[in-house]
Scaffold this active site. Structure first.
Site, mmCIF file in Angstrom:
data_model
loop_
_atom_site.group_PDB
_atom_site.id
_atom_site.type_symbol
_atom_site.label_atom_id
_atom_site.label_comp_id
_atom_site.label_asym_id
_atom_site.label_seq_id
_atom_site.Cartn_x
_atom_site.Cartn_y
_atom_site.Cartn_z
ATOM 1 N N LYS A 289 0.977 4.412 -2.910
ATOM 2 C CA LYS A 289 0.647 5.504 -2.684
ATOM 3 C C LYS A 289 1.834 6.645 -2.897
ATOM 4 C CE LYS A 289 -3.767 5.332 -1.471
ATOM 5 N NZ LYS A 289 -4.371 5.810 -2.252
ATOM 6 N N TYR B 217 0.790 -1.175 0.020
ATOM 7 C CA TYR B 217 -0.022 0.020 -0.159
ATOM 8 C C TYR B 217 0.740 1.317 0.026
ATOM 9 C CZ TYR B 217 -3.731 3.358 1.545
ATOM 10 O OH TYR B 217 -4.422 4.406 1.617
#
Length: 233
Positions: free
Chosen positions: A165, A161
């Site tokens: 990002k 993740y």
């Protein structure tokens, strides 16, 4: 003389918000409607979108409900085309849809890594590319990408993740350079935001909520409205 408050009005503007069925996406949609925009709402669950659309219409603005799965990139053109057909153009896209399959690095697979990258970065890339020609027809436009503080800080158990990002943040910087001066591209990087989903989880673990608050300078977790107002800016 320019009215500062007028600069925050979206009267006559059209916005697409992905992941608009709940939480941050829903908050952004309502905030934009309150500022005067008509909004196209996309997410997987139509019933969630219908609820947000009711809130938008209660503010006197128009709402288009367009259920889709952003992971199916070939569905995104339909969203853009339907928005332009319904409202006559497109001014703003908020790439909010995204998510995590966070787990420790050695338990993560390359398939999960690529899934997370597609969900958080490829979708924003495709939506932006599809939207820009329509924005250029209006002479200007705005893209807002919802990234995360995870893309700027290192934490255990969030490599897929956080990497995605971070990539989305750098994508934002690069596409901003490519599309200026006609189209402005920014990112908003939330930290701990008490969406309904997070709140339900924290209600079961009160000590965790307090730890989060204690580690935050303002001594409170973020609200959906905080991110919505940042996106409006």
């Amino acid at each position: 003389m320019i009215s500062l408050f007028d600069e925050f009005k979206l009267t006559g503007k059209v916005a697409i918000i992905t992941g608009a069925g709940k939480g941050i996406g829903a908050g952004i949609a309502v905030a934009f409607a309150e500022a005067g925009a008509d909004v196209a709402l996309s997410a997987r669950t139509k019933s969630d979108l219908d609820e947000v659309a009711e809130r938008v219409r209660a503010l006197g603005r128009r709402a288009l409900v367009y259920p889709l799965d952003v992971m199916q990139l070939d569905q995104l053109a339909g969203l853009v085309d339907a928005t332009v057909a319904e409202f006559g153009g497109l001014d703003v896209v908020v790439n909010n849809a995204g998510g995590s399959n966070a787990k420790p690095f050695l338990q993560s697979t390359v398939e999960e890594f690529e899934w997370c990258f597609r969900f958080n970065v490829s979708t924003a890339f495709e939506m932006t590319k599809l939207a820009v020609p329509h924005m250029l027809q209006r002479g200007q436009g705005t893209i807002v990408n919802i990234t995360s503080v995870s893309g700027h800080k290192s934490t255990r158990g969030s490599v897929t993740y956080a990497t995605a990002k971070a990539a989305l943040s750098h994508f934002t910087r690069n596409v901003a350079a490519d599309l200026a001066p006609k189209i402005r591209v920014n990112a908003v990087a939330p930290g701990a935001i008490e969406t309904p989903a997070l709140s339900r989880w924290l209600d079961q673990f009160g000590e965790v909520r307090q730890q989060m608050i204690d580690r935050t300078a303002m001594r409170r977790n973020g609200r959906v409205e905080d991110i919505a107002m940042a996106c409006l800016y």
